[in-house]
Design an enzyme around this catalytic site. Sequence first.
Site, PDB file in Angstrom:
ATOM      1  N   LYS A  75       0.818  -1.230   0.000  1.00 43.28           N
ATOM      2  CA  LYS A  75       0.000   0.000   0.000  1.00 43.28           C
ATOM      3  C   LYS A  75       0.851   1.279   0.000  1.00 43.28           C
ATOM      4  CE  LYS A  75      -4.054  -1.906   2.364  1.00 43.28           C
ATOM      5  NZ  LYS A  75      -5.031  -1.721   3.442  1.00 43.28           N
ATOM      6  N   ASN A  96      -4.993   2.005  -1.397  1.00 36.71           N
ATOM      7  CA  ASN A  96      -5.450   0.627  -1.619  1.00 36.71           C
ATOM      8  C   ASN A  96      -6.223   0.480  -2.930  1.00 36.71           C
ATOM      9  OD1 ASN A  96      -7.927   1.782  -1.082  1.00 36.71           O
ATOM     10  ND2 ASN A  96      -8.577   0.202   0.364  1.00 36.71           N
ATOM     11  N   ASP A 111     -10.483   2.616   2.693  1.00 40.00           N
ATOM     12  CA  ASP A 111     -10.778   1.941   3.970  1.00 40.00           C
ATOM     13  C   ASP A 111     -11.648   2.797   4.892  1.00 40.00           C
ATOM     14  OD1 ASP A 111      -9.451  -0.416   3.384  1.00 40.00           O
ATOM     15  OD2 ASP A 111      -7.540   0.298   4.177  1.00 40.00           O
ATOM     16  N   ILE A 225     -12.818  -3.721  13.543  1.00 42.09           N
ATOM     17  CA  ILE A 225     -12.546  -3.815  12.110  1.00 42.09           C
ATOM     18  C   ILE A 225     -12.086  -5.222  11.726  1.00 42.09           C
ATOM     19  CG2 ILE A 225     -12.049  -1.340  11.996  1.00 42.09           C
ATOM     20  CD1 ILE A 225      -9.143  -2.058  11.478  1.00 42.09           C
TER      21      ILE A 225
END
Length: 286
Positions: A75, A96, A111, A225
């Site tokens: 990333k 990403n 994200d 998460i």
Amino acid sequence: MGDSRETQSPKAFVTGHPVKHSRSPLIHGYWLRQLGLAGSYRAHEVSAEDFPAFIAALKDRSGGFVGGNVTIPHKEVAFKLADRPDELSKELGASNTLWLEDGLLHATNTDGRGFTANLDKRHPGWDRSERAVILGAGGASRAVIQAVRDRGFKEIHVVNRTVERAQELADRFGERVHAHPIAALGEVMQGVGLFINTTSLGMDGEAAPRIDFSPLADGAVVTDIVYVPLKTPLLAQAEEQGFAVVDGLGMLLHQAVPGFEKWFGKRPVVDEALRALIIADMDRHT
Ligand code: ATR
């Protein structure tokens, strides 16, 4: 007569190392079928050494891709190699989602949008509180801190075993973000309306420490998460203690939406059938 490239169906990828456990091909494959679109989305395992060449082939179109997703460990390098990283990626130092536009490689990080879209859908009103506690200061917590700050939370308390890492994030994300050691957890939870776990505690069914959620505000929501298992030990504890909980699977599903729209031209919807498909896959592999 158009360029033959334009008449080819768009191809997208997810690349990482390792990448074989990625559920992204299932997600995008589901949407391609559901929307009746021609196109493909496949996993490509690429080592750190080979990643710059992979991006070079994306840019000069010799790889035949319109864009794709990038996961661990690429990333940060993807962000550096992109021609047009957006503001979200610049602050995170990581991207990403990549796509070609006007001959340039654009990059974003989805994200944070995945995180907020999941809560918007599963627990509307989650953002009424002014204060949030985020447990963990690793790579995954960054996009969450950014998203919660950008949603307007006034105080964001990052609690981490290694307090120096939390402090780095407080320095990066501005004056609304504060760093604390684990010992301060109970104190910083007082009256808070949103608790987010971003650590690997309890991942893959490992034992997690006991957390007393009772200092949280009445009606507080606890989210994680981590989505393997779907109900992490921390979520199970919070639920037992009477708090609303939201699992992390929706973040994975929602973070995929912007990329799909860029590559294939239609905005897909996260529905219960997609969620069920991924849960069935998780059940097969755990
Ligand atoms: P990721 O990129 O997935 O967030 P990471 O950078 O390794 O992964 O971060 C993992 C997070 O879980 C960190 O906040 C880590 O705390 P440290 O910064 O102190 O390492 C936290 N974590 C992992 N195992 C932990 C444990 N046993 N107790 C407390 N925190 C833990």
